[in-house]
Design a protein around this motif. Sequence first.
Motif, PDB file in Angstrom:
ATOM      1  N   GLY A  66       2.236  42.483  35.599  1.00 52.06           N
ATOM      2  CA  GLY A  66       3.355  40.842  35.096  1.00 52.06           C
ATOM      3  C   GLY A  66       4.495  40.819  34.330  1.00 52.06           C
ATOM      4  O   GLY A  66       5.543  41.262  34.026  1.00 52.06           O
ATOM      5  N   ALA A  67       3.650  40.485  33.064  1.00 52.18           N
ATOM      6  CA  ALA A  67       4.583  40.185  31.874  1.00 52.18           C
ATOM      7  C   ALA A  67       3.281  40.392  30.534  1.00 52.18           C
ATOM      8  O   ALA A  67       3.629  39.376  29.902  1.00 52.18           O
ATOM      9  CB  ALA A  67       5.540  38.696  32.086  1.00 52.18           C
ATOM     10  N   PRO A  68       2.324  41.009  30.545  1.00 49.65           N
ATOM     11  CA  PRO A  68       2.144  40.869  29.482  1.00 49.65           C
ATOM     12  C   PRO A  68       2.414  41.000  27.813  1.00 49.65           C
ATOM     13  O   PRO A  68       1.575  40.334  27.129  1.00 49.65           O
ATOM     14  CB  PRO A  68       1.070  41.876  29.144  1.00 49.65           C
ATOM     15  N   LEU A  69       3.758  41.872  27.504  1.00 53.68           N
ATOM     16  CA  LEU A  69       4.397  41.269  26.098  1.00 53.68           C
ATOM     17  C   LEU A  69       5.697  40.039  26.993  1.00 53.68           C
ATOM     18  O   LEU A  69       6.088  40.400  25.918  1.00 53.68           O
ATOM     19  CB  LEU A  69       5.083  42.721  26.311  1.00 53.68           C
ATOM     20  N   GLY A  70       5.581  39.347  27.716  1.00 59.47           N
ATOM     21  CA  GLY A  70       6.507  38.442  27.281  1.00 59.47           C
ATOM     22  C   GLY A  70       6.362  37.104  26.001  1.00 59.47           C
ATOM     23  O   GLY A  70       6.665  36.519  25.975  1.00 59.47           O
TER      24      GLY A  70
END
Length: 253
Positions: A125-129
């Motif tokens: 998904g976007a865990p480093l968002g």
Amino acid sequence: MSGQLIVVGTGPGNPAQTTPEALSAIERSNVFFGYGPYLDRLQLRPDQRRVASDNREELARAKDALMTAASGEQVCVVSGGDPGVFAMAAAICEAIEDGPPAWRELHLEVVPGVTAMLAVAARAGAPLGHDFCAISLSDNLKPWPLIEQRLRAVAGAGLVIALYNPISRARPWQLGTAFAILREVLPWSTPVIFGRAAGRPDEAITVVTLAEADPNRADMATCVIIGSPDTRIIERPGQAPLVYSPRSAGERL
């Protein structure tokens, strides 16, 4: 033509994730230095020569590559992922700094690649968002107490953490110890992503909570991403959950 040295990152292992810039650099090089499995990913011509070495011989490999480039060859040093993230670009720079003046005169080019944490994050998904960091759990080049200090500091600061080199036969205990340290600081409900071989046929992406995180899920082909207290999981019927870190973060003292 005078010699030159190019350091490339081929990505996490899926040929489609090797950038056109890296492919162009490979095409115009003559001699290739790298860890054997990384060199095996290349489709080399008969006139292109490979020099394979063990993954623990980075500095010796860097020196051999620089000497070959200084002799007039077009040299390519190959890393998986990105060459500047726990990889060969730093070893090349170390060798140049301590080496003969001729090495400083070489044309050096570093070509970026898709590193493991980016490949795993894209699958999840976007865990480093929001703000994040990367830490290697290998204590070959730094003491373990420093790793523990950094884990506590970044977890306390609310950063998402990507763990490289999480476990090996020589270091079977360190990932479990890292999880124990993080459980002292983070909510046990914090999402943890085990991303093994992202983008390759044997890919395995597993999402658990910090309470459930089992170090036996990981090997050296795994990048482990531990969320921050703000990281969330979106459950989706019939699909893998989405893990993301919101673009804004709460105040943290």
